[in-house]
Each structure stands twice: as C-alpha cells, then as structure tokens.
Motif scaffolding. Structure first.
Motif, PDB file in Angstrom:
ATOM      1  N   ARG A  83      49.798  19.202 -17.481  1.00 52.31           N
ATOM      2  CA  ARG A  83      50.565  20.494 -18.719  1.00 52.31           C
ATOM      3  C   ARG A  83      49.300  21.701 -18.882  1.00 52.31           C
ATOM      4  O   ARG A  83      49.830  22.805 -19.305  1.00 52.31           O
ATOM      5  CB  ARG A  83      51.022  19.886 -19.929  1.00 52.31           C
ATOM      6  N   TYR A  84      48.211  21.001 -18.886  1.00 51.00           N
ATOM      7  CA  TYR A  84      47.136  22.246 -19.185  1.00 51.00           C
ATOM      8  C   TYR A  84      46.175  22.231 -18.268  1.00 51.00           C
ATOM      9  O   TYR A  84      45.420  21.544 -18.273  1.00 51.00           O
ATOM     10  CB  TYR A  84      46.560  21.880 -20.725  1.00 51.00           C
ATOM     11  N   PRO A  85      46.197  22.879 -16.927  1.00 54.33           N
ATOM     12  CA  PRO A  85      45.394  22.961 -15.945  1.00 54.33           C
ATOM     13  C   PRO A  85      43.935  23.524 -16.421  1.00 54.33           C
ATOM     14  O   PRO A  85      42.950  23.154 -15.829  1.00 54.33           O
ATOM     15  CB  PRO A  85      45.760  23.968 -14.980  1.00 54.33           C
ATOM     16  N   THR A  86      43.865  24.258 -17.682  1.00 51.91           N
ATOM     17  CA  THR A  86      42.638  24.895 -17.925  1.00 51.91           C
ATOM     18  C   THR A  86      42.515  24.688 -19.312  1.00 51.91           C
ATOM     19  O   THR A  86      43.338  24.396 -20.012  1.00 51.91           O
ATOM     20  CB  THR A  86      42.604  26.471 -17.694  1.00 51.91           C
ATOM     21  N   PHE A  87      41.278  24.675 -19.813  1.00 51.71           N
ATOM     22  CA  PHE A  87      41.124  24.535 -21.376  1.00 51.71           C
ATOM     23  C   PHE A  87      41.595  25.374 -22.064  1.00 51.71           C
ATOM     24  O   PHE A  87      41.940  25.085 -23.343  1.00 51.71           O
ATOM     25  CB  PHE A  87      39.436  24.284 -21.342  1.00 51.71           C
ATOM     26  N   VAL A  88      41.713  26.820 -21.666  1.00 48.21           N
ATOM     27  CA  VAL A  88      42.012  27.906 -22.495  1.00 48.21           C
ATOM     28  C   VAL A  88      43.530  27.624 -22.687  1.00 48.21           C
ATOM     29  O   VAL A  88      44.187  27.965 -23.887  1.00 48.21           O
ATOM     30  CB  VAL A  88      42.036  29.025 -21.857  1.00 48.21           C
ATOM     31  N   ASP A  89      44.346  26.956 -21.819  1.00 48.76           N
ATOM     32  CA  ASP A  89      45.732  26.796 -22.076  1.00 48.76           C
ATOM     33  C   ASP A  89      45.870  25.668 -23.103  1.00 48.76           C
ATOM     34  O   ASP A  89      46.877  25.802 -23.851  1.00 48.76           O
ATOM     35  CB  ASP A  89      46.230  26.050 -20.671  1.00 48.76           C
ATOM     36  N   ALA A  90      45.051  24.860 -22.973  1.00 49.33           N
ATOM     37  CA  ALA A  90      45.068  23.642 -24.333  1.00 49.33           C
ATOM     38  C   ALA A  90      45.201  24.205 -25.583  1.00 49.33           C
ATOM     39  O   ALA A  90      45.349  24.042 -26.509  1.00 49.33           O
ATOM     40  CB  ALA A  90      44.108  22.724 -23.969  1.00 49.33           C
TER      41      ALA A  90
ATOM     42  N   GLY B 208      42.348  14.874 -28.810  1.00 47.17           N
ATOM     43  CA  GLY B 208      41.250  14.104 -28.374  1.00 47.17           C
ATOM     44  C   GLY B 208      40.314  14.831 -27.338  1.00 47.17           C
ATOM     45  O   GLY B 208      39.368  14.657 -26.986  1.00 47.17           O
ATOM     46  N   PHE B 209      41.308  15.071 -26.286  1.00 45.49           N
ATOM     47  CA  PHE B 209      40.673  15.979 -25.091  1.00 45.49           C
ATOM     48  C   PHE B 209      39.803  17.013 -25.704  1.00 45.49           C
ATOM     49  O   PHE B 209      38.832  17.604 -25.128  1.00 45.49           O
ATOM     50  CB  PHE B 209      41.697  16.427 -24.024  1.00 45.49           C
ATOM     51  N   VAL B 210      40.611  17.852 -26.398  1.00 44.10           N
ATOM     52  CA  VAL B 210      40.073  19.130 -26.908  1.00 44.10           C
ATOM     53  C   VAL B 210      38.833  18.974 -27.638  1.00 44.10           C
ATOM     54  O   VAL B 210      37.720  19.597 -27.469  1.00 44.10           O
ATOM     55  CB  VAL B 210      41.118  19.736 -27.710  1.00 44.10           C
ATOM     56  N   ASN B 211      38.805  17.895 -28.494  1.00 40.13           N
ATOM     57  CA  ASN B 211      37.635  17.674 -29.368  1.00 40.13           C
ATOM     58  C   ASN B 211      36.430  17.010 -28.342  1.00 40.13           C
ATOM     59  O   ASN B 211      35.224  17.580 -28.735  1.00 40.13           O
ATOM     60  CB  ASN B 211      38.033  16.451 -30.419  1.00 40.13           C
ATOM     61  N   TYR B 212      36.715  16.536 -27.455  1.00 38.29           N
ATOM     62  CA  TYR B 212      35.671  15.932 -26.455  1.00 38.29           C
ATOM     63  C   TYR B 212      35.200  17.000 -25.672  1.00 38.29           C
ATOM     64  O   TYR B 212      33.797  17.162 -25.641  1.00 38.29           O
ATOM     65  CB  TYR B 212      36.213  15.023 -25.489  1.00 38.29           C
ATOM     66  N   LYS B 213      35.709  18.054 -25.409  1.00 34.85           N
ATOM     67  CA  LYS B 213      35.594  19.189 -24.690  1.00 34.85           C
ATOM     68  C   LYS B 213      34.565  20.016 -25.633  1.00 34.85           C
ATOM     69  O   LYS B 213      33.524  20.590 -25.322  1.00 34.85           O
ATOM     70  CB  LYS B 213      36.703  20.246 -24.127  1.00 34.85           C
ATOM     71  N   LEU B 214      35.061  20.267 -26.845  1.00 31.09           N
ATOM     72  CA  LEU B 214      34.409  21.038 -27.812  1.00 31.09           C
ATOM     73  C   LEU B 214      33.008  20.716 -28.174  1.00 31.09           C
ATOM     74  O   LEU B 214      32.012  21.271 -28.408  1.00 31.09           O
ATOM     75  CB  LEU B 214      35.457  21.080 -28.979  1.00 31.09           C
ATOM     76  N   TYR B 215      33.069  19.278 -28.544  1.00 28.46           N
ATOM     77  CA  TYR B 215      31.616  18.586 -28.895  1.00 28.46           C
ATOM     78  C   TYR B 215      30.590  18.443 -27.686  1.00 28.46           C
ATOM     79  O   TYR B 215      29.527  18.919 -27.877  1.00 28.46           O
ATOM     80  CB  TYR B 215      32.126  17.134 -29.236  1.00 28.46           C
ATOM     81  N   THR B 216      31.167  18.309 -26.563  1.00 27.47           N
ATOM     82  CA  THR B 216      30.167  18.371 -25.388  1.00 27.47           C
ATOM     83  C   THR B 216      29.750  19.614 -25.014  1.00 27.47           C
ATOM     84  O   THR B 216      28.581  19.960 -24.507  1.00 27.47           O
ATOM     85  CB  THR B 216      30.743  17.748 -24.370  1.00 27.47           C
ATOM     86  N   SER B 217      30.644  20.885 -25.278  1.00 24.01           N
ATOM     87  CA  SER B 217      30.063  22.222 -25.082  1.00 24.01           C
ATOM     88  C   SER B 217      28.924  22.581 -26.091  1.00 24.01           C
ATOM     89  O   SER B 217      28.307  23.663 -25.530  1.00 24.01           O
ATOM     90  CB  SER B 217      31.351  23.203 -25.143  1.00 24.01           C
ATOM     91  N   ILE B 218      28.925  21.938 -27.031  1.00 21.70           N
ATOM     92  CA  ILE B 218      27.829  22.557 -28.020  1.00 21.70           C
ATOM     93  C   ILE B 218      26.544  21.606 -28.127  1.00 21.70           C
ATOM     94  O   ILE B 218      25.713  21.737 -29.086  1.00 21.70           O
ATOM     95  CB  ILE B 218      28.551  22.681 -29.311  1.00 21.70           C
TER      96      ILE B 218
END
Length: 671
Positions: A123-130, A232-242
């Motif tokens: 449903r969310y191919p990119t992180f911006v879509d999420a 959970g997906f979004v938090n993982y991406k945000l935490y790892t990005s910083i």
C-alpha cells in the motif's frame, strides 16, 4: 454483422460486483471479508446506475469493483483465514468431546499468526506515502491509548498503542519536528513536519472514558491492528534515519510508576561516529541520563575528544564567523502595502530547539502533565519537574528548588510569599518541601498552561503578565486559520475593526437602553406633544388647515414639483433646529424640576445623528452606483455578483454582532 453483446455481461454489470457475490467468490465469511478489505484498503463503490449494475439492486446494496475482488483472490491472508476456520472447528470438536486440554493446546500453539508486513509494503511503495497517510493512524492509536481495558479492548492492545505513540513522541522530541498545537473541545491537535510532510493528529484529553456499546469495536480493532504495523514501520525508519536504535529500551517497572516518556532510553547505533549523538542521548532523558554510559563507551568518547586538537576547533570557529549566515529563513515582505503577502515559512528545528532551552519548569499537580511535558521537551526544554504524585521521570520533585524559573499553575492567584525554610538547599526527595496553597516562591514566574501553547504557535516567548494566575486569558485561536479582511478578529482591538461611525451608533443605542421606563414614557409623551405643536405651527404658516382632495393641495404640489429652488431649505432647517433646541431646553428644565438626571450628551447625540444621516446618504449613493453597474452585467455575472454580495453582507452582520458583544463585555468589565 458484428457479434451481438448480451445484456448483463458488459459495461457496469461487468465492472461492479455486489458484496454477497464477492463473499461467495472468495469463499470466506462476512467478518473475514470486512477485515480483509480494511487491510487491503478496498472500499465500497457506488455505480452511476443501480439497475444497469444489477437488476435486483436496491439503494442498500453494496457494490465493489470487480477488479478489486479479483485482486483479493491471490491474497496470502485468505489461506490464514481458512486455517483459522479449520482450527476453530477442531477446537469445537474437542470441546464437544470434553477434551479441554487438547482444545487449550490447539488454541495456544496451533493458531496461525497473521502478519501484515507485506500489505504495508504494497500500500505504501515509498516512505513519503506512509507519512502522508499517518494522520488517521496517529489519531486512532492515541485514542485507543487512552481507553480503559474492557473485553472489547484488551489491555494488551492498549499497552501496544501507548508504547508506539510514546516512541513517536520521542522522535519528535529528539528532532524538534513539532510545529504547532491547539487546545479544542475534542482534544489537543498537534502538527509536526517530518521530511517536508505536515502531519496533524488529535489526542483526546485524559478524562474517564465511558465505553459505549454503539461502536463496533471489531472494525475499529481491525484498523488498530493495521495502524500498529504501519506506525511500527514508520518509527523504525525514523529512528534509523537519525542514527538511533529501534526499538528503544523500555523500563516496564518505571512505566507502571507513571514515568511515561521517561520510561524510554534512546541509544545511538554508532558511538564512534560523533560525540553529538551521545550528548543528545543524555539530554533526551529530561536533563539527566537514566542509565549512564558504560566504561568502554565513555573511554571511546574521551579518546575521540582528545584526538581532535583545540587549534582546529578554533580555526573552524573563525571560518564560521567569517562566512555569512545562510541557514536563516528568508522573510518575504510585500513591496506595496496593498499587495498580497506571501506565506511565511514555519520555524526551523534549530529555532524550535531554542524556544524553552534556557528555562526550567515545574508543573503543578492540577495541570495536565503529559501534554505539557511533551510540548516543553519538543521545544528545547531539558529540565521539567513536577509533583511526585504525577509519577516518575521528573527533573526534580522539589517545588522549592531554586533552579525553577517558571511554574505552571491552574488555580487562583497566590498572594502570600513563601516563608524561608531551614536546610532548603540540602533537601532531598525523601524530605521534600511542599508549598501550601496561597503561597508563592520569590523570584519565580507563575503562569497558566495556555502560555505554553500560545508561545509555541507564535514561535516566541510571550509576556507572562497576561497569563498570570487569576488573569483573564487572551483568546486561544487556531494557528491554522488566519483572519481575513471583514471577519471578526478577537486579537485586534475594536478601533481597528470597527466601521466608520459604528462606535457612535452603538453609544446612542446604549444611551437609549439605559433610560428607565418612566423616563421613556414621559419623554415619548413630551416628544409627541412637541411634534404635534410643530406640525400645527407649520400648518398655520402654510395658510390654514389642510383639507383632503382640495384644489389648493394639487396646485401647491404641482408648484413644488415644478419649482426646484432650494433657497428656503436652509431656513426650514434653521427653524427645525431652533424648535429642537427649545424642546431640548424644556426637557432639561422639566428633568431638573422632577429630580431626574439631565442628559449631558445632547449636543454629541446631535452630531452623531448628523454623521449617521451623512453616512446613510453616502451608502445610498454607493448602492445606486452598484445597481447601475449591475444593469450593465450579463445575467450570469450578475447572479454571481449577487451571491458574493449576499455572503459578504452576511459576514459583515456576523462580525458586527460579535463586535457588539465584545463592546458590552468590555464596558461591564470597566464598571
């Protein structure tokens, strides 16, 4: 001759399918079908013509796209649903044979686990879509995080929602991504900017929630299950990005004692990469590290600090001073005052991090602790204390701590200074000094909670005297709605918004309302008598009594219409003014004799009436000009113009009513 199309096999009849047909085609139950559609993001559709889509369709028939249902035929979750159905039959068979242990074993170990990871990626191919679809997810998860545990909403689901929401809040605190907040009747609105995307969600107040039976919690639970996976997906991406470890360390015992945000400890993935990450890790935990760094970690940090020579740091500082500042946001000002103003950019993360960085707050126990702690820490405050009753994780629980600069209270204004305590400096958590109600600490600023929200929305520290305890607070307006011309603006003064002469007209109306009924009756009778006397004098001057239907009247009227000489109008006006002055003088004499107060604004009222008449004449001229221009328009443009005129008049009337209410409130306040 081409092939003839059969009816019901092409067009809308082929593109749409009813819900009953879809359930039969997928061979699953209706609750599983609803659950699968929620997971996949498939919603009912409404055809243009019901009879063309299905002959037996009614307005209550639910339709879906046929391609969507065909897409569900290859879904892996269908196999999981069928396995669950087969297992439920085995459990029912075991219970029918009175084999309770086998039924428990099958339910505990044989139940297939459903994972929604592949659906989130589809449903969310990119992180911006999420990120764009995160508004509803955050609102629903924060709602379930504040619900009490019941049979429909188990405690396990609530604790999972709370943990995910606190992890997301920690990211906003670490990156200073929060931008605005607003206190409304429904709850507290928040807006954050993450990777260029504005995300706004609603958090309900922490009141005692009543769980009603009108809501289908099975459907809401399905949404919560999917949104938990998404966040959970979004938090993982945000935490790892910083450069932070996900999930962060969570202290269950501290959370049970009310620590909330302080129950989490953020850690960086690479310690040797930079010292800034370790410093950020220490400052994230409310001014003090909870667990501290290990000896090996501290040794690596000291080694990196020693390897960097001080001379290079000095050179870098000099180069930074020489270079012009390019990170500041440009402000766009209109070249012409009447021109359109360009939208200004929001605060940067650096400016947000410096808003409360030099202040130390103490939250009284009557104030809401969690939203205020979250706002203060998201905007740079590292030292937030509160009463020990509110839970753990505070910078200090001592209300008499000398380091506190601002105290947030929501009670009547304290008036008495606090007496000095002996041994105040050596007070510990076991021997806390409690400030009694009605006492104040010298050298400390007391404010109401609204000051924090208004400072956040304005992007600067506002004067605290307006928000002192016991003061009438200024209006708390939504930061997303900007006042437009013509609308009522509570922030502006009445003089800036009032039309010309509106205040004078309101003053005249107020004077008329202030008159007592006796005065009004007497004045009315006197006015009627004076008007009859004036009319009688005019009739005598005109040459006698008027008789209806006489020839003299027609001749006089014709003469008046023909003669356009206006030289006697001034004389008539002077006569009227003389008569009015005599009548007003007579009223004053009668009021003095009767012991009533004499009006002192007679001359001012005359000026106001003249100004009102002048404005009416000017308004009439403008209306005539508008009507003349409307005659030159086409029908379409004239109708559009009339609609615009009606909406503008309605807006002006509403704004005038609000200004009148404010004017009355200000007068009563002055009294």
């Amino acid at each position: 001759m081409g092939k003839q199309k059969k009816k019901g096999q092409s067009g809308q009849a082929k593109n749409y399918i009813t819900r009953t047909q879809a359930v039969r085609k997928l061979q699953i139950s209706l609750p599983d079908f609803r659950r699968l559609c929620i997971f996949k993001g498939i919603y009912p559709r409404e055809p243009r013509n019901l009879k063309k889509a299905s002959k037996s369709a009614t307005h209550s028939t639910t339709f879906y796209y046929t391609k969507d249902i065909q897409y569900l035929l290859h879904e892996p979750l269908l196999g999981k649903f069928r396995e669950q159905k087969a297992l439920e039959k085995k459990i029912a068979r075991s219970l029918g044979r009175n084999e309770v242990q086998d039924a428990v074993r099958l339910e505990k170990h044989g139940m297939p686990k459903i994972k929604l990871d592949h659906i989130v990626r589809e449903r969310y191919p990119t992180f911006v879509d999420a990120l764009r679809d995160l508004d509803d997810a955050l609102s629903l998860l924060f709602l379930f995080a504040n619900l009490p545990s019941t049979t429909e909403v188990p405690a396990k689901v609530i604790s999972r929602c709370q943990r995910l929401c606190h992890e997301f809040e920690h990211y906003l605190i670490a990156t200073n991504s929060l931008r605005k907040s607003f206190l409304s009747i429904k709850g507290i609105y928040y807006q954050a900017t993450i990777q260029g995307q504005d995300i706004m969600w609603l958090v309900p107040y922490k009141f005692v929630q009543r769980v009603t039976q009108d809501v289908d919690y099975r459907i809401m639970g399905t949404f919560v299950e999917f949104y938990c996976t998404l966040l959970g997906f979004v938090n993982y991406k945000l935490y790892t990005s910083i450069g932070l470890v996900y999930p962060p360390k969570f202290d269950t015992a501290s959370d049970e004692r009310g620590a909330e945000l302080a129950a989490f400890t953020l850690e960086g993935r690479q310690v040797a990469g930079s010292i800034a990450q370790t410093e950020e890790q220490q400052t994230i935990t409310n001014g003090h590290a909870q667990n501290g760094n290990t000896e090996a970690m501290q040794a690596q940090i000291d080694k990196i600090a020693e390897d960097t020579p001080a001379e290079e740091d000095a050179k870098q500082d000099e180069q930074a001073d020489d270079q012009p500042e390019t990170e500041a946001i440009d402000t766009f000002t209109p070249a012409v005052p009447e021109g359109d103003t360009l939208p200004q950019l929001d605060l940067t993360s650096d400016e947000a991090a410096r808003l409360f960085s030099n202040l130390t707050f103490f939250i009284s126990r009557e104030a809401p602790r969690h939203p205020m702690e979250f706002l203060l820490r998201a905007f740079g405050c590292k030292r937030v204390g509160w009463d020990k009753v509110l839970g753990e994780g505070a910078f200090t629980h001592d209300e008499t701590d000398a380091r506190i600069t601002h105290q947030i209270v929501d009670r009547p204004a304290p008036t008495q200074p606090l007496p000095t305590f002996q041994g105040q400096e050596s007070a510990t958590d076991q021997t806390l000094q409690v400030v009694k109600p009605g006492f104040i600490m010298p050298g400390r600023i007391y404010i109401q909670p609204q000051w924090i929200w208004d400072c956040v929305n304005e992007g600067k520290l506002l004067p605290t005297n307006v928000y002192a305890p016991g003061e009438t607070l200024p209006p708390h307006l939504s930061p997303w709605i900007k006042p437009t011309s013509g609308q009522y603006d509570p922030r502006a003064t009445l003089e800036e918004q009032e039309a010309e002469g509106e205040a004078d007209a309101a003053a005249d109306e107020q004077v008329e309302e202030d008159e007592t009924p006796e005065d009004v009756d007497e004045n009315d009778s006197e006015d009627e008598a004076s008007e009859e006397a004036v009319e009688f004098d005019e009739e005598i001057d005109a040459g006698g009594m008027d008789v209806a239907g006489s020839d003299d009247d027609s001749e006089d009227e014709a003469g008046i219409e023909d003669d356009t000489f206006a030289g006697f109008a001034d004389d008539a006006a002077l006569e009227e003014s003389d008569v009015d002055e005599e009548a007003e003088h007579q009223k004053e004499l009668e009021a003095e004799a009767a012991g009533r107060p004499v009006k002192s604004i007679v001359k001012g009222s005359d000026k106001n009436t003249k100004a009102i008449k002048a404005r009416k004449i000017e308004r009439a001229k403008k209306n005539e000009e508008v009507e003349r221009q409307k005659m030159m328009m086409s029908n379409k443009k004239r109708k559009l113009f009339e609609k615009m005129e009606h909406s503008n008049n309605k807006r002006d009337v509403n704004a005038e009513k609000l200004r009148g209410k404010r004017r009355k409130l200000e007068k009563t306040g002055r009294r």
